[in-house]
Design a protein around this motif. Structure first.
Motif, PDB file in Angstrom:
ATOM      1  N   THR A 132      21.912 -43.315 -22.806  1.00 50.60           N
ATOM      2  CA  THR A 132      22.787 -43.049 -23.906  1.00 50.60           C
ATOM      3  C   THR A 132      23.925 -44.058 -24.058  1.00 50.60           C
ATOM      4  OG1 THR A 132      24.053 -41.446 -22.919  1.00 50.60           O
ATOM      5  CG2 THR A 132      22.126 -40.605 -24.021  1.00 50.60           C
ATOM      6  N   ALA A 133      24.356 -44.077 -25.308  1.00 54.08           N
ATOM      7  CA  ALA A 133      25.735 -44.804 -25.465  1.00 54.08           C
ATOM      8  C   ALA A 133      26.708 -44.141 -26.445  1.00 54.08           C
ATOM      9  CB  ALA A 133      25.369 -46.502 -25.695  1.00 54.08           C
ATOM     10  N   THR A 134      27.772 -43.829 -26.331  1.00 56.89           N
ATOM     11  CA  THR A 134      28.481 -43.223 -27.319  1.00 56.89           C
ATOM     12  C   THR A 134      29.876 -43.893 -27.298  1.00 56.89           C
ATOM     13  OG1 THR A 134      27.343 -41.293 -26.551  1.00 56.89           O
ATOM     14  CG2 THR A 134      29.404 -40.921 -27.948  1.00 56.89           C
TER      15      THR A 134
ATOM     16  N   LYS B  21      28.519 -37.084 -30.157  1.00 59.64           N
ATOM     17  CA  LYS B  21      29.790 -37.548 -30.484  1.00 59.64           C
ATOM     18  C   LYS B  21      30.660 -37.568 -29.090  1.00 59.64           C
ATOM     19  CE  LYS B  21      30.249 -35.164 -35.038  1.00 59.64           C
ATOM     20  NZ  LYS B  21      30.824 -34.064 -35.853  1.00 59.64           N
ATOM     21  N   GLY B  22      31.610 -38.666 -29.032  1.00 60.60           N
ATOM     22  CA  GLY B  22      32.305 -38.668 -27.795  1.00 60.60           C
ATOM     23  C   GLY B  22      32.461 -40.264 -27.374  1.00 60.60           C
ATOM     24  N   LEU B  23      32.458 -40.473 -26.001  1.00 59.52           N
ATOM     25  CA  LEU B  23      32.843 -41.891 -25.542  1.00 59.52           C
ATOM     26  C   LEU B  23      32.142 -41.964 -24.285  1.00 59.52           C
ATOM     27  CD1 LEU B  23      34.685 -44.237 -25.904  1.00 59.52           C
ATOM     28  CD2 LEU B  23      36.348 -43.184 -24.567  1.00 59.52           C
ATOM     29  N   GLY B  24      31.612 -43.232 -23.973  1.00 54.91           N
ATOM     30  CA  GLY B  24      30.955 -43.471 -22.723  1.00 54.91           C
ATOM     31  C   GLY B  24      29.470 -43.928 -22.738  1.00 54.91           C
ATOM     32  N   ALA B  25      28.877 -43.850 -21.690  1.00 52.40           N
ATOM     33  CA  ALA B  25      27.519 -44.284 -21.523  1.00 52.40           C
ATOM     34  C   ALA B  25      26.884 -43.698 -20.340  1.00 52.40           C
ATOM     35  CB  ALA B  25      27.287 -45.927 -21.269  1.00 52.40           C
TER      36      ALA B  25
ATOM     37  N   LEU C 233      23.797 -42.800 -13.487  1.00 54.61           N
ATOM     38  CA  LEU C 233      25.360 -43.113 -13.943  1.00 54.61           C
ATOM     39  C   LEU C 233      25.469 -42.381 -15.167  1.00 54.61           C
ATOM     40  CD1 LEU C 233      27.901 -44.599 -12.945  1.00 54.61           C
ATOM     41  CD2 LEU C 233      26.990 -46.380 -14.318  1.00 54.61           C
ATOM     42  N   ASP C 234      26.551 -41.198 -15.045  1.00 53.75           N
ATOM     43  CA  ASP C 234      27.016 -40.684 -16.291  1.00 53.75           C
ATOM     44  C   ASP C 234      28.628 -40.969 -16.500  1.00 53.75           C
ATOM     45  OD1 ASP C 234      27.361 -39.173 -18.545  1.00 53.75           O
ATOM     46  OD2 ASP C 234      26.444 -37.610 -17.913  1.00 53.75           O
ATOM     47  N   LEU C 235      28.854 -41.737 -17.425  1.00 55.56           N
ATOM     48  CA  LEU C 235      30.335 -42.037 -17.670  1.00 55.56           C
ATOM     49  C   LEU C 235      30.798 -41.704 -18.885  1.00 55.56           C
ATOM     50  CD1 LEU C 235      30.509 -45.664 -15.961  1.00 55.56           C
ATOM     51  CD2 LEU C 235      31.367 -43.380 -14.946  1.00 55.56           C
ATOM     52  N   SER C 236      30.226 -40.486 -19.487  1.00 51.00           N
ATOM     53  CA  SER C 236      30.352 -40.074 -20.793  1.00 51.00           C
ATOM     54  C   SER C 236      31.193 -38.815 -20.941  1.00 51.00           C
ATOM     55  CB  SER C 236      28.904 -39.964 -21.566  1.00 51.00           C
ATOM     56  OG  SER C 236      28.356 -39.207 -20.895  1.00 51.00           O
ATOM     57  N   PHE C 237      31.769 -38.584 -22.158  1.00 47.83           N
ATOM     58  CA  PHE C 237      32.376 -37.421 -22.557  1.00 47.83           C
ATOM     59  C   PHE C 237      31.758 -37.066 -24.137  1.00 47.83           C
ATOM     60  CE2 PHE C 237      34.812 -39.429 -19.413  1.00 47.83           C
ATOM     61  CZ  PHE C 237      35.174 -38.575 -18.552  1.00 47.83           C
ATOM     62  N   ARG C 238      30.805 -36.087 -24.110  1.00 45.25           N
ATOM     63  CA  ARG C 238      30.119 -35.932 -25.248  1.00 45.25           C
ATOM     64  C   ARG C 238      30.176 -34.581 -25.784  1.00 45.25           C
ATOM     65  NH1 ARG C 238      24.656 -38.507 -22.864  1.00 45.25           N
ATOM     66  NH2 ARG C 238      25.121 -37.358 -21.537  1.00 45.25           N
TER      67      ARG C 238
END
Length: 146
Positions: A98-100, A129-133, A60-65
Protein backbone atom coordinates in the motif's frame (compact mmCIF):
# COMPACT_ATOMS: atom_id res chain seq x y z
CA UNK A 1 2.63 -30.20 -15.91
CA UNK A 2 -0.99 -30.18 -17.05
CA UNK A 3 -2.52 -30.93 -13.62
CA UNK A 4 -2.02 -27.44 -12.11
CA UNK A 5 -3.46 -25.80 -15.24
CA UNK A 6 -6.51 -28.07 -15.09
CA UNK A 7 -7.00 -27.31 -11.40
CA UNK A 8 -6.79 -23.57 -12.02
CA UNK A 9 -9.49 -23.83 -14.70
CA UNK A 10 -11.85 -25.57 -12.26
CA UNK A 11 -11.78 -22.67 -9.80
CA UNK A 12 -14.71 -20.25 -9.88
CA UNK A 13 -15.58 -16.92 -8.32
CA UNK A 14 -18.27 -17.64 -5.72
CA UNK A 15 -18.85 -14.15 -4.35
CA UNK A 16 -17.36 -10.91 -3.06
CA UNK A 17 -15.89 -10.31 0.41
CA UNK A 18 -15.77 -6.68 1.55
CA UNK A 19 -13.79 -5.89 4.71
CA UNK A 20 -13.70 -2.56 6.52
CA UNK A 21 -11.16 -1.74 9.20
CA UNK A 22 -12.80 -0.82 12.50
CA UNK A 23 -11.92 2.83 13.23
CA UNK A 24 -9.17 3.41 15.82
CA UNK A 25 -8.24 -0.29 15.98
CA UNK A 26 -4.98 -0.17 13.96
CA UNK A 27 -1.72 -0.79 15.84
CA UNK A 28 1.57 -0.31 13.94
CA UNK A 29 4.78 -1.74 15.37
CA UNK A 30 6.99 -0.99 12.33
CA UNK A 31 7.54 -4.62 11.20
CA UNK A 32 4.14 -5.85 12.39
CA UNK A 33 0.69 -4.24 12.32
CA UNK A 34 -2.85 -5.28 13.21
CA UNK A 35 -6.36 -3.91 12.83
CA UNK A 36 -9.83 -5.25 13.57
CA UNK A 37 -12.13 -5.80 10.58
CA UNK A 38 -15.82 -6.26 9.89
CA UNK A 39 -16.50 -8.17 6.68
CA UNK A 40 -19.52 -8.96 4.53
CA UNK A 41 -19.56 -11.88 2.09
CA UNK A 42 -22.13 -11.69 -0.71
CA UNK A 43 -22.70 -15.02 -2.46
CA UNK A 44 -25.46 -14.64 -5.07
CA UNK A 45 -27.71 -12.69 -2.70
CA UNK A 46 -26.87 -14.65 0.46
CA UNK A 47 -25.05 -12.32 2.86
CA UNK A 48 -22.77 -13.54 5.66
CA UNK A 49 -21.09 -11.30 8.24
CA UNK A 50 -17.63 -11.90 9.67
CA UNK A 51 -15.37 -10.21 12.21
CA UNK A 52 -11.64 -10.61 12.61
CA UNK A 53 -8.19 -9.13 12.31
CA UNK A 54 -5.89 -8.12 9.46
CA UNK A 55 -2.43 -6.69 9.18
CA UNK A 56 1.16 -7.34 8.27
CA UNK A 57 2.76 -10.26 10.08
CA UNK A 58 6.25 -9.57 8.76
CA UNK A 59 7.24 -6.63 6.64
CA UNK A 60 7.30 -2.88 6.93
CA UNK A 61 4.37 -0.69 7.97
CA UNK A 62 5.12 3.02 8.11
CA UNK A 63 1.55 4.18 7.56
CA UNK A 64 -1.18 6.01 9.39
CA UNK A 65 -4.46 5.16 7.67
CA UNK A 66 -8.19 5.51 8.14
CA UNK A 67 -11.34 4.62 6.17
CA UNK A 68 -9.72 1.39 4.95
CA UNK A 69 -11.85 -0.83 2.70
CA UNK A 70 -10.70 -4.05 1.00
CA UNK A 71 -12.77 -5.88 -1.64
CA UNK A 72 -11.88 -9.44 -2.63
CA UNK A 73 -13.17 -11.80 -5.29
CA UNK A 74 -13.63 -15.12 -3.47
CA UNK A 75 -12.29 -17.99 -5.59
CA UNK A 76 -13.10 -21.61 -4.71
CA UNK A 77 -12.67 -25.10 -6.16
CA UNK A 78 -16.44 -25.25 -6.80
CA UNK A 79 -19.46 -22.99 -6.48
CA UNK A 80 -20.83 -25.14 -3.65
CA UNK A 81 -19.75 -23.12 -0.60
CA UNK A 82 -22.74 -23.85 1.66
CA UNK A 83 -24.50 -20.45 1.48
CA UNK A 84 -25.22 -19.17 4.98
CA UNK A 85 -22.74 -21.62 6.52
CA UNK A 86 -19.89 -19.13 7.06
CA UNK A 87 -17.52 -21.26 4.98
CA UNK A 88 -14.97 -18.44 4.68
CA UNK A 89 -14.10 -18.49 8.39
CA UNK A 90 -10.40 -19.17 8.78
CA UNK A 91 -6.89 -17.83 8.33
CA UNK A 92 -5.56 -16.34 5.10
CA UNK A 93 -2.01 -15.23 4.25
CA UNK A 94 -0.37 -13.58 1.26
CA UNK A 95 1.28 -10.43 0.03
CA UNK A 96 0.33 -6.79 0.54
CA UNK A 97 1.54 -3.42 -0.73
CA UNK A 98 0.00 0.00 0.00
CA UNK A 99 0.99 3.63 -0.52
CA UNK A 100 -0.92 6.52 1.00
CA UNK A 101 -0.56 10.29 0.61
CA UNK A 102 -3.95 11.79 1.38
CA UNK A 103 -5.96 9.17 -0.51
CA UNK A 104 -4.16 5.86 -0.79
CA UNK A 105 -4.32 2.61 -2.71
CA UNK A 106 -3.06 -0.90 -2.15
CA UNK A 107 -3.63 -4.56 -2.93
CA UNK A 108 -3.68 -7.87 -1.08
CA UNK A 109 -3.80 -11.38 -2.54
CA UNK A 110 -4.52 -14.05 0.10
CA UNK A 111 -5.02 -17.82 0.23
CA UNK A 112 -6.22 -20.07 3.03
CA UNK A 113 -9.48 -20.66 4.82
CA UNK A 114 -8.51 -23.92 6.50
CA UNK A 115 -9.38 -27.13 4.67
CA UNK A 116 -11.80 -25.24 2.40
CA UNK A 117 -8.90 -23.72 0.40
CA UNK A 118 -10.28 -20.38 -0.76
CA UNK A 119 -8.37 -17.67 -2.54
CA UNK A 120 -9.10 -13.97 -1.92
CA UNK A 121 -8.09 -11.93 -4.93
CA UNK A 122 -8.37 -8.14 -5.04
CA UNK A 123 -11.11 -7.09 -7.46
CA UNK A 124 -10.22 -3.45 -7.03
CA UNK A 125 -7.52 -1.67 -5.17
CA UNK A 126 -7.73 -1.29 -1.41
CA UNK A 127 -8.74 2.27 -0.58
CA UNK A 128 -7.78 4.34 2.45
CA UNK A 129 -6.90 7.82 3.67
CA UNK A 130 -3.75 8.84 5.50
CA UNK A 131 0.00 8.94 4.99
CA UNK A 132 2.74 6.33 4.58
CA UNK A 133 3.57 3.02 2.93
CA UNK A 134 3.49 -0.65 3.89
CA UNK A 135 4.33 -4.01 2.39
CA UNK A 136 5.08 -7.57 3.36
CA UNK A 137 3.47 -10.82 4.46
CA UNK A 138 -0.17 -10.00 5.12
CA UNK A 139 -2.81 -11.90 7.05
CA UNK A 140 -6.58 -11.94 7.48
CA UNK A 141 -8.26 -13.99 10.22
CA UNK A 142 -12.07 -14.03 10.12
CA UNK A 143 -14.84 -15.82 12.01
CA UNK A 144 -18.63 -15.69 11.90
CA UNK A 145 -20.05 -12.51 13.47
CA UNK A 146 -22.56 -13.01 16.29
Amino acid sequence: LLAPAAQAQDRVQVGVLECKVVPNSRVNLLIHSTADVECTFNNNGTVERYIGETGIGLGLDLSFRSDEVMDFAVIAASNDVNPGGHALAGKYVGGEATATAGVGVGAKALVGGGNKNFSLQPIAVETNKGLGASGGLSFLYIEAAQ
